[in-house]
Design a protein around this motif. Structure first.
Motif, PDB file in Angstrom:
ATOM      1  N   PHE A  25       0.693  -0.889  -0.292  1.00  0.00           N
ATOM      2  CA  PHE A  25      -0.114   0.184  -0.052  1.00  0.00           C
ATOM      3  C   PHE A  25       1.215   1.372  -0.241  1.00  0.00           C
ATOM      4  O   PHE A  25       0.629   2.237  -0.377  1.00  0.00           O
ATOM      5  CB  PHE A  25      -1.145   0.063   1.259  1.00  0.00           C
ATOM      6  N   LEU A  26       1.891   1.303   1.243  1.00  0.00           N
ATOM      7  CA  LEU A  26       2.723   2.541   1.070  1.00  0.00           C
ATOM      8  C   LEU A  26       3.418   2.573  -0.317  1.00  0.00           C
ATOM      9  O   LEU A  26       3.587   4.059  -0.635  1.00  0.00           O
ATOM     10  CB  LEU A  26       3.426   2.825   2.225  1.00  0.00           C
ATOM     11  N   PRO A  27       4.196   1.940  -1.067  1.00  0.00           N
ATOM     12  CA  PRO A  27       5.029   2.162  -1.782  1.00  0.00           C
ATOM     13  C   PRO A  27       3.909   2.464  -2.819  1.00  0.00           C
ATOM     14  O   PRO A  27       4.953   3.280  -3.508  1.00  0.00           O
ATOM     15  CB  PRO A  27       6.029   0.276  -2.026  1.00  0.00           C
ATOM     16  N   SER A  28       2.782   1.773  -3.206  1.00  0.00           N
ATOM     17  CA  SER A  28       2.236   1.761  -4.239  1.00  0.00           C
ATOM     18  C   SER A  28       1.449   3.309  -4.236  1.00  0.00           C
ATOM     19  O   SER A  28       1.325   4.382  -5.215  1.00  0.00           O
ATOM     20  CB  SER A  28       0.505   1.699  -4.437  1.00  0.00           C
ATOM     21  N   THR A  29       1.574   3.451  -2.783  1.00  0.00           N
ATOM     22  CA  THR A  29       1.399   5.532  -2.717  1.00  0.00           C
ATOM     23  C   THR A  29       2.113   6.558  -2.971  1.00  0.00           C
ATOM     24  O   THR A  29       1.756   7.039  -3.877  1.00  0.00           O
ATOM     25  CB  THR A  29       0.342   6.026  -0.785  1.00  0.00           C
ATOM     26  N   VAL A  30       3.571   5.748  -3.578  1.00  0.00           N
ATOM     27  CA  VAL A  30       4.743   6.866  -3.122  1.00  0.00           C
ATOM     28  C   VAL A  30       3.921   6.947  -5.099  1.00  0.00           C
ATOM     29  O   VAL A  30       4.295   7.791  -5.717  1.00  0.00           O
ATOM     30  CB  VAL A  30       5.166   6.205  -2.923  1.00  0.00           C
ATOM     31  N   GLY A  31       4.366   5.424  -6.019  1.00  0.00           N
ATOM     32  CA  GLY A  31       4.143   5.590  -7.028  1.00  0.00           C
ATOM     33  C   GLY A  31       3.041   6.365  -7.496  1.00  0.00           C
ATOM     34  O   GLY A  31       3.182   7.299  -8.562  1.00  0.00           O
ATOM     35  N   GLY A  32       2.389   6.061  -6.871  1.00  0.00           N
ATOM     36  CA  GLY A  32       0.896   6.764  -7.563  1.00  0.00           C
ATOM     37  C   GLY A  32       1.497   8.793  -7.641  1.00  0.00           C
ATOM     38  O   GLY A  32       0.349   9.117  -8.333  1.00  0.00           O
ATOM     39  N   LEU A  33       0.841   9.182  -6.715  1.00  0.00           N
ATOM     40  CA  LEU A  33       1.869  10.583  -6.025  1.00  0.00           C
ATOM     41  C   LEU A  33       2.788  11.293  -7.146  1.00  0.00           C
ATOM     42  O   LEU A  33       2.075  11.539  -8.150  1.00  0.00           O
ATOM     43  CB  LEU A  33       2.065  10.623  -4.984  1.00  0.00           C
ATOM     44  N   VAL A  34       4.192   9.976  -7.632  1.00  0.00           N
ATOM     45  CA  VAL A  34       4.406  10.440  -8.425  1.00  0.00           C
ATOM     46  C   VAL A  34       3.696  10.676  -9.986  1.00  0.00           C
ATOM     47  O   VAL A  34       4.114  11.595 -10.638  1.00  0.00           O
ATOM     48  CB  VAL A  34       5.876   9.091  -8.898  1.00  0.00           C
ATOM     49  N   PHE A  35       3.698  10.073 -10.135  1.00  0.00           N
ATOM     50  CA  PHE A  35       2.265   9.371 -11.813  1.00  0.00           C
ATOM     51  C   PHE A  35       1.594  10.086 -11.170  1.00  0.00           C
ATOM     52  O   PHE A  35       1.156  11.320 -12.561  1.00  0.00           O
ATOM     53  CB  PHE A  35       2.048   8.131 -11.669  1.00  0.00           C
ATOM     54  N   GLY A  36       0.223  10.269 -10.694  1.00  0.00           N
ATOM     55  CA  GLY A  36      -0.592  11.579 -10.376  1.00  0.00           C
ATOM     56  C   GLY A  36      -0.121  12.835 -10.444  1.00  0.00           C
ATOM     57  O   GLY A  36      -0.846  13.709 -11.146  1.00  0.00           O
ATOM     58  N   SER A  37       1.475  13.115  -9.882  1.00  0.00           N
ATOM     59  CA  SER A  37       2.292  14.544 -10.567  1.00  0.00           C
ATOM     60  C   SER A  37       2.142  15.067 -11.874  1.00  0.00           C
ATOM     61  O   SER A  37       1.470  15.929 -12.405  1.00  0.00           O
ATOM     62  CB  SER A  37       3.494  15.062  -9.937  1.00  0.00           C
ATOM     63  N   ILE A  38       2.340  13.727 -12.337  1.00  0.00           N
ATOM     64  CA  ILE A  38       2.532  14.008 -13.751  1.00  0.00           C
ATOM     65  C   ILE A  38       1.885  14.568 -15.132  1.00  0.00           C
ATOM     66  O   ILE A  38       1.240  15.158 -15.336  1.00  0.00           O
ATOM     67  CB  ILE A  38       3.543  13.006 -14.591  1.00  0.00           C
ATOM     68  N   TYR A  39       0.119  13.055 -14.532  1.00  0.00           N
ATOM     69  CA  TYR A  39      -1.083  13.120 -14.736  1.00  0.00           C
ATOM     70  C   TYR A  39      -1.624  15.054 -15.046  1.00  0.00           C
ATOM     71  O   TYR A  39      -2.461  15.801 -15.574  1.00  0.00           O
ATOM     72  CB  TYR A  39      -2.018  12.413 -14.525  1.00  0.00           C
ATOM     73  N   ALA A  40      -1.629  15.248 -13.244  1.00  0.00           N
ATOM     74  CA  ALA A  40      -2.074  16.673 -12.901  1.00  0.00           C
ATOM     75  C   ALA A  40      -1.466  17.904 -13.955  1.00  0.00           C
ATOM     76  O   ALA A  40      -1.962  18.107 -14.515  1.00  0.00           O
ATOM     77  CB  ALA A  40      -1.702  16.989 -12.067  1.00  0.00           C
ATOM     78  N   LEU A  41      -0.188  17.109 -14.399  1.00  0.00           N
ATOM     79  CA  LEU A  41       0.633  19.044 -15.179  1.00  0.00           C
ATOM     80  C   LEU A  41      -0.377  18.520 -16.994  1.00  0.00           C
ATOM     81  O   LEU A  41      -0.147  19.977 -17.086  1.00  0.00           O
ATOM     82  CB  LEU A  41       1.814  18.571 -15.250  1.00  0.00           C
ATOM     83  N   ILE A  42       0.642  17.372 -17.161  1.00  0.00           N
ATOM     84  CA  ILE A  42      -1.030  17.226 -18.798  1.00  0.00           C
ATOM     85  C   ILE A  42      -2.412  17.917 -18.847  1.00  0.00           C
ATOM     86  O   ILE A  42      -2.154  18.297 -19.596  1.00  0.00           O
ATOM     87  CB  ILE A  42      -0.501  15.859 -18.962  1.00  0.00           C
ATOM     88  N   ALA A  43      -2.546  16.969 -17.367  1.00  0.00           N
ATOM     89  CA  ALA A  43      -3.452  17.577 -17.443  1.00  0.00           C
ATOM     90  C   ALA A  43      -4.564  19.602 -17.449  1.00  0.00           C
ATOM     91  O   ALA A  43      -5.154  20.058 -17.814  1.00  0.00           O
ATOM     92  CB  ALA A  43      -4.738  17.240 -16.052  1.00  0.00           C
ATOM     93  N   LEU A  44      -3.608  19.972 -16.789  1.00  0.00           N
ATOM     94  CA  LEU A  44      -3.803  21.373 -16.504  1.00  0.00           C
ATOM     95  C   LEU A  44      -3.939  22.524 -18.205  1.00  0.00           C
ATOM     96  O   LEU A  44      -4.988  22.840 -18.077  1.00  0.00           O
ATOM     97  CB  LEU A  44      -2.460  22.307 -16.265  1.00  0.00           C
ATOM     98  N   GLY A  45      -3.973  21.933 -19.075  1.00  0.00           N
ATOM     99  CA  GLY A  45      -3.586  21.659 -20.541  1.00  0.00           C
ATOM    100  C   GLY A  45      -4.525  21.707 -21.312  1.00  0.00           C
ATOM    101  O   GLY A  45      -5.434  22.281 -21.730  1.00  0.00           O
ATOM    102  N   TYR A  46      -5.034  20.487 -21.021  1.00  0.00           N
ATOM    103  CA  TYR A  46      -6.379  20.217 -21.193  1.00  0.00           C
ATOM    104  C   TYR A  46      -7.537  20.930 -20.881  1.00  0.00           C
ATOM    105  O   TYR A  46      -8.593  21.432 -21.123  1.00  0.00           O
ATOM    106  CB  TYR A  46      -7.028  19.063 -20.920  1.00  0.00           C
ATOM    107  N   THR A  47      -7.208  21.008 -19.477  1.00  0.00           N
ATOM    108  CA  THR A  47      -8.439  22.167 -18.213  1.00  0.00           C
ATOM    109  C   THR A  47      -8.306  23.273 -19.129  1.00  0.00           C
ATOM    110  O   THR A  47      -9.648  24.078 -19.087  1.00  0.00           O
ATOM    111  CB  THR A  47      -7.782  21.770 -16.934  1.00  0.00           C
ATOM    112  N   MET A  48      -7.229  24.375 -19.747  1.00  0.00           N
ATOM    113  CA  MET A  48      -7.479  25.738 -19.248  1.00  0.00           C
ATOM    114  C   MET A  48      -7.705  25.707 -20.682  1.00  0.00           C
ATOM    115  O   MET A  48      -8.392  26.376 -21.575  1.00  0.00           O
ATOM    116  CB  MET A  48      -6.009  26.166 -19.420  1.00  0.00           C
ATOM    117  N   VAL A  49      -7.168  24.882 -22.266  1.00  0.00           N
ATOM    118  CA  VAL A  49      -8.131  24.858 -23.146  1.00  0.00           C
ATOM    119  C   VAL A  49      -9.224  24.617 -23.190  1.00  0.00           C
ATOM    120  O   VAL A  49     -10.330  25.756 -24.086  1.00  0.00           O
ATOM    121  CB  VAL A  49      -7.919  24.401 -24.058  1.00  0.00           C
ATOM    122  N   TYR A  50     -10.182  23.379 -22.517  1.00  0.00           N
ATOM    123  CA  TYR A  50     -11.560  23.495 -22.939  1.00  0.00           C
ATOM    124  C   TYR A  50     -12.414  24.454 -21.854  1.00  0.00           C
ATOM    125  O   TYR A  50     -13.467  25.258 -22.295  1.00  0.00           O
ATOM    126  CB  TYR A  50     -11.652  22.173 -22.187  1.00  0.00           C
ATOM    127  N   GLY A  51     -11.300  25.430 -21.025  1.00  0.00           N
ATOM    128  CA  GLY A  51     -12.436  26.358 -20.048  1.00  0.00           C
ATOM    129  C   GLY A  51     -12.225  27.458 -20.689  1.00  0.00           C
ATOM    130  O   GLY A  51     -13.587  28.152 -20.585  1.00  0.00           O
TER     131      GLY A  51
END
Length: 320
Positions: A9-35
């Motif tokens: 659980f804890l190692p997967s949580t750390v990995g999820g936060l790393v992947f999630g941070s990258i997803y979030a940065l990319i998602a900002l572009g989708y969100t801004m253009v759509y907005g």
């Protein structure tokens, strides 16, 4: 199975936060253009890909003999982040001029713009595979391109049985800093007010002296820059890229944007983190090969039961 989940659980949580941070940065572009434009910019995934190759070129030119530490590491990370953000931001602006602005000026439908986005995405993939990558690297364009290691995978501290490494800290901290900076820019600056006004009511914004072309250009620049930062962090973390690297990651980032609330900057952050965690936690039970299935299942479920996302606010409603 429960014991396996608790152990991982804890190692997967750390990995999820790393992947999630990258997803979030990319998602900002989708969100801004759509907005601003109510457009799903599916070519945004290739803007991320351009960011990874910008970092690859820089790191290959520097060619460190061994992983870096201290001031040298900070300097190189700042360099690849700034250059990747600049190149990806510029590419996003060019994409808007070539693929979207002519359609917008002619009053084309959203479906037409969506088809243009898909065509631009495929064009950029093949352009890099056939021309750009062989020219930059001297290697076949459809092969995976390795990057030199610049960060040691040293454990800085542990939380339970989860090792928090140097590269994990760099990705998460850099992503949070960039997302906070963008949120402050949109909510506290004159250009941010212009973006929000255009997202809320373009006609009224024009009457108030807002240049729609400048706002759209700036929106693509900022979204592209965030994708470039994500590209730099991805290459540092995973040390490889290829011409289709943005395809699956881009769809997952779009899923994150929808999950958090498409058109909502803070929703993109929340959606990216939540998606990364769900993906990694689900992989404990089903295996890592099911990660993509889990992510796309989340997209379908959200669209069916909560299409406005977790936060559900659009860009124009965001306030400090």
């Amino acid at each position: 199975m429960l014991d396996d989940f608790l152990n991982q659980f804890l190692p997967s949580t750390v990995g999820g936060l790393v992947f999630g941070s990258i997803y979030a940065l990319i998602a900002l572009g989708y969100t801004m253009v759509y907005g601003v434009l109510r457009l799903i910019n599916f070519a945004h995934s290739e803007i991320f890909m351009i960011g990874t190759f910008t970092s690859l070129v820089v790191l290959t030119a520097i060619a460190p003999a061994s992983p870096l530490t201290g001031i040298a590491l900070v300097g190189v990370m700042v360099l690849i982040i700034v250059l990747s953000a600049a190149v990806s931001g510029g590419a996003a602006m060019l994409l808007e001029v070539v693929a979207y602005r002519p359609l917008r000026k002619k009053g084309a439908t959203r479906l037409t713009a969506l088809i243009s986005a898909i065509g631009a995405s495929l064009f950029l993939q093949e352009l890099f595979a056939l021309v750009v990558i062989p020219w930059l690297t001297g290697k076949p364009g459809r092969n995976q391109q390795p990057a030199p290691r610049i960060v040691d995978r040293d454990t800085v501290f542990t939380i339970g049985n989860a090792a928090i490494r140097t590269d994990h800290i760099i990705v998460i901290v850099a992503a949070v800093i960039m997302m906070i900076a963008l949120d402050r820019l949109v909510n506290k600056t004159k250009i941010g007010r212009g973006i929000r006004a255009t997202a809320q009511d373009p006609e009224s914004a024009v009457l108030m002296g807002v240049s729609i072309d400048n706002i759209v250009r700036t929106t693509f620049l900022l979204g592209g820059a965030m994708a470039g930062v994500a590209g730099a962090l991805y290459l540092m973390e995973f040390e490889n890229t290829d011409y289709r690297i943005g395809f699956v990651l881009g769809i997952k980032a779009f899923t994150a944007a929808v999950l958090g609330g498409i058109g909502n900057l803070r929703g993109a952050l929340l959606g990216g983190i939540v998606l990364g965690l769900i993906e990694n936690w689900g992989a404990i039970f089903l295996g890592s090969e099911w990660k993509d299935v889990i992510a796309f299942t989340v997209l379908v479920v959200v669209l069916m039961f909560r299409p406005t996302g977790i936060l559900g606010e659009s860009l124009q409603k965001a306030r400090a």
